[in-house]
Motif scaffolding. Structure first.
Motif, mmCIF file in Angstrom:
data_model
loop_
_atom_site.group_PDB
_atom_site.id
_atom_site.type_symbol
_atom_site.label_atom_id
_atom_site.label_comp_id
_atom_site.label_asym_id
_atom_site.label_seq_id
_atom_site.Cartn_x
_atom_site.Cartn_y
_atom_site.Cartn_z
ATOM 1 N N TYR A 44 0.851 -1.191 0.000
ATOM 2 C CA TYR A 44 0.000 0.000 0.000
ATOM 3 C C TYR A 44 0.881 1.233 0.000
ATOM 4 C CZ TYR A 44 -3.025 3.598 2.178
ATOM 5 O OH TYR A 44 -3.701 4.746 2.482
ATOM 6 N N PRO A 46 0.877 4.953 0.951
ATOM 7 C CA PRO A 46 0.016 5.820 1.766
ATOM 8 C C PRO A 46 0.024 7.292 1.363
ATOM 9 C CG PRO A 46 2.016 5.359 2.956
ATOM 10 C CD PRO A 46 2.104 4.595 1.667
ATOM 11 N N THR A 54 -7.118 -1.162 -3.394
ATOM 12 C CA THR A 54 -6.577 -1.702 -2.140
ATOM 13 C C THR A 54 -7.430 -2.878 -1.673
ATOM 14 O OG1 THR A 54 -5.989 0.581 -1.584
ATOM 15 C CG2 THR A 54 -5.791 -1.065 0.164
ATOM 16 N N SER A 82 2.866 -1.060 4.375
ATOM 17 C CA SER A 82 2.711 0.334 3.957
ATOM 18 C C SER A 82 4.077 0.948 3.676
ATOM 19 C CB SER A 82 2.006 1.142 5.051
ATOM 20 O OG SER A 82 2.005 2.515 4.725
ATOM 21 N N ASP A 84 5.540 3.744 3.749
ATOM 22 C CA ASP A 84 5.416 5.124 4.211
ATOM 23 C C ASP A 84 6.754 5.834 4.359
ATOM 24 O OD1 ASP A 84 6.354 3.837 6.444
ATOM 25 O OD2 ASP A 84 4.717 4.446 7.765
ATOM 26 N N ASN A 127 -2.176 5.496 7.205
ATOM 27 C CA ASN A 127 -2.050 4.132 7.715
ATOM 28 C C ASN A 127 -3.224 3.771 8.624
ATOM 29 O OD1 ASN A 127 0.370 3.675 6.388
ATOM 30 N ND2 ASN A 127 1.647 4.167 8.154
#
Length: 535
Positions: A44, A46, A54, A82, A84, A127
């Protein structure tokens, strides 16, 4: 049903989740070393909120995961990863605090303030939205944030491995890049000690084992610093490969747009001493015109929109078949998906085990562990009316349609209160769908002379029908009128089309016997009277 019977059926199943599970089981003939759980992963980014893509990736991966468990009896894990630590490249138009985000362009998402001013960072906000999103659908997963792995040092050994193979990775990647991009490309991207931005600059590996690198910062100064402990971030394709190897990922699927990423990351994974996991490359969604869905174009359908006009199960049902074929995703596909789901779910009770494993409802009911039962979960579950019938009822009610009065008609039809959450969800969706997409298009036309005569005959039949006449008996009356030679219909299809267009204002419609029973005989006679008044 015994585990042995399920495993035997799973070995020969042609359903795509079992085909994927069979490939993975062939690769892991004896399972993981020391009985470790087999690891499934989804990724994913973010920089935006979770969306239908998703959902489908986590759902499809869960289908394969549950199929693998049924096939092998082995333990599994699902990690939702994630990324991130990625740098913010562009400020999305739909976010608040645009100026603040612009000032932080280039920085890791986990080190940018939350524009919504609710969480520690922009990434922490998104998240949290991802976790809430996945929890809403009952997925069983473990959440892993790249920032936690990088900052804590959990990826340090993996980063040293990348540095040790820096030239090997360059040999893989540079031939795939344009000259301009190749000039600045480095497998590892340092984070500027002065600006905090993720830098796209050439990097010299000073000491791979110590994690030391050298690069030129944005202000022109030459910096020598560690790449460990959150002071650097890997390029996307390298990062993909690194975490496959570092975490021991066994299965990960991704979209067609990442086909080249999968190829290059697989090569890098081998350089790093690991292997590319098994996985599926799925096709992307298209809009109703057959064009690729784009968030910037806004030509797609959001999760929220589907759940307003349809049901959660119908979305999963629509996503299930043929992941390697593109699907059109627009509101027009929702009604059929709702009804088809329930048709497949009702079949479970009568299907032998091998057929159940090919039934989308079998997989959907196991995607959420809280719904699973030892045998065939959901087998025999039914709903008393179709979604299409609820749409027709709501369209006749028009501006007066509400969940309450649709439920009242349904309770009258059933002879008992509606106490079924699935029906409640269908009613809410039918009212919303009708309001926004059906009522604006309704156009009741005047019947022809022949059609008017047939409508008068139907009215007489309804006048003579006893209260509580069954839908089947009412349907028989409708059929018999359409077959009368003196009325001159070439076929029953013309008669039913006349009913739909003159009574409902639509080119298509429900089984008229069921509709009349639900709407009520007297109310249906009023519709006929209104139609005859237009003739």
């Amino acid at each position: 049903m015994t585990d042995t019977a399920l495993q035997d059926a799973a070995r020969s199943s042609k359903a795509w989740p079992f085909q994927e599970a069979q490939r993975l089981a062939k690769r892991l003939r004896n399972g993981k070393p020391n009985g470790e759980p087999v690891l499934f992963e989804t990724g994913y980014g973010p920089s935006g909120l979770p969306h239908i893509g998703t959902f489908q990736e986590v759902l499809r991966t869960t289908f394969v995961r549950r199929a693998y468990e049924a096939l092998t009896g082995q333990a599994t894990r699902l990690v939702a990863f994630s990324d991130d630590m990625d740098g913010l490249r562009k400020v999305p138009d739909n976010l608040p605090n645009q100026a603040m985000l612009t000032e932080n362009l280039g920085k890791p998402l986990s080190r940018i303030p939350d524009p919504f001013e609710k969480y520690e960072s922009f990434a922490h906000h998104n998240n949290a939205m991802l976790r809430a999103f996945l929890d809403r659908f009952g997925f069983e997963y473990e959440f892993v944030a790249a920032s936690d792995r990088y900052n804590s040092g959990a990826f340090d050994d993996a980063l040293k491995n990348v540095l040790a193979h820096n030239q090997d990775i360059l040999d893989i990647m540079l031939p795939t890049l344009r000259a301009e991009r190749a000039a600045t490309y480095s497998p590892i991207m340092p984070i500027s000690p002065t600006t905090g931005a993720v830098l796209q600059v050439p990097v010299k590996v000073v000491d791979a084992q110590a994690g030391m690198i050298r690069f030129t910062d944005e202000d022109g100064s030459v910096i020598e610093q560690s790449a460990l402990g959150g002071k650097a971030k890997l390029q996307w394709k390298v990062d993909f490969a690194m975490r496959w190897v570092a975490q021991g990922v066994d299965y990960e699927m991704y979209g067609k747009d990442l086909t080249d990423t999968g190829v290059q990351s697989g090569k890098i994974a081998r350089v790093l001493g690991g292997n590319k996991p098994e996985g599926l490359i799925y096709e992307l969604f298209l809009d109703e015109n057959g064009e690729k869905i784009s968030k910037s174009k806004g030509n797609g359908l959001t999760i929220e929109q589907w759940l307003e006009y349809g049901t959660e199960e119908s979305l999963g049902f629509y996503i299930f078949p043929n992941p390697k074929s593109a699907k059109q995703l627009h509101v027009g596909v929702i009604p059929r998906a709702v009804d088809d789901y329930w048709q497949f779910r009702e079949r479970l009770a009568e299907q032998p085990l091998d057929k159940q494993l090919g039934n989308p409802a079998w997989h959907l009911l196991r995607a959420n562990e809280s719904l699973a039962t030892p045998d065939a979960p959901g087998a025999g579950d039914t709903v008393p009316v179709t979604f299409g019938l609820l749409l027709n009822l709501a369209s006749v009610l028009g501006a007066e349609a509400s969940a309450q009065n649709v439920a009242e008609y349904l309770e009258s039809y059933l002879g008992e209160p509606v106490a079924n959450p699935a029906i409640d969800a269908m009613i809410d969706a039918a009212v919303a769908y009708t309001r926004d997409f059906i009522v604006p298009t309704l156009n009741k036309r005047a019947p022809t002379a022949t059609e008017a005569e047939a409508l008068r005959a139907l009215d007489e039949a309804l006048a003579a029908a006893a209260p509580g006449t069954s839908a089947e008996d009412l349907q028989t009356s409708v059929y018999e009128i359409g077959k009368r030679e003196e009325l001159g219909f070439d076929n029953l299809r013309d008669w039913f089309r006349a009913l739909y267009e003159t009574l409902l204002g639509s080119e298509q419609g429900p089984r008229m016997g069921s509709f009349i029973a639900l709407y009520g005989i007297e109310n249906s006679r009023k519709l006929i009277a209104e139609a005859l008044g237009r003739s």
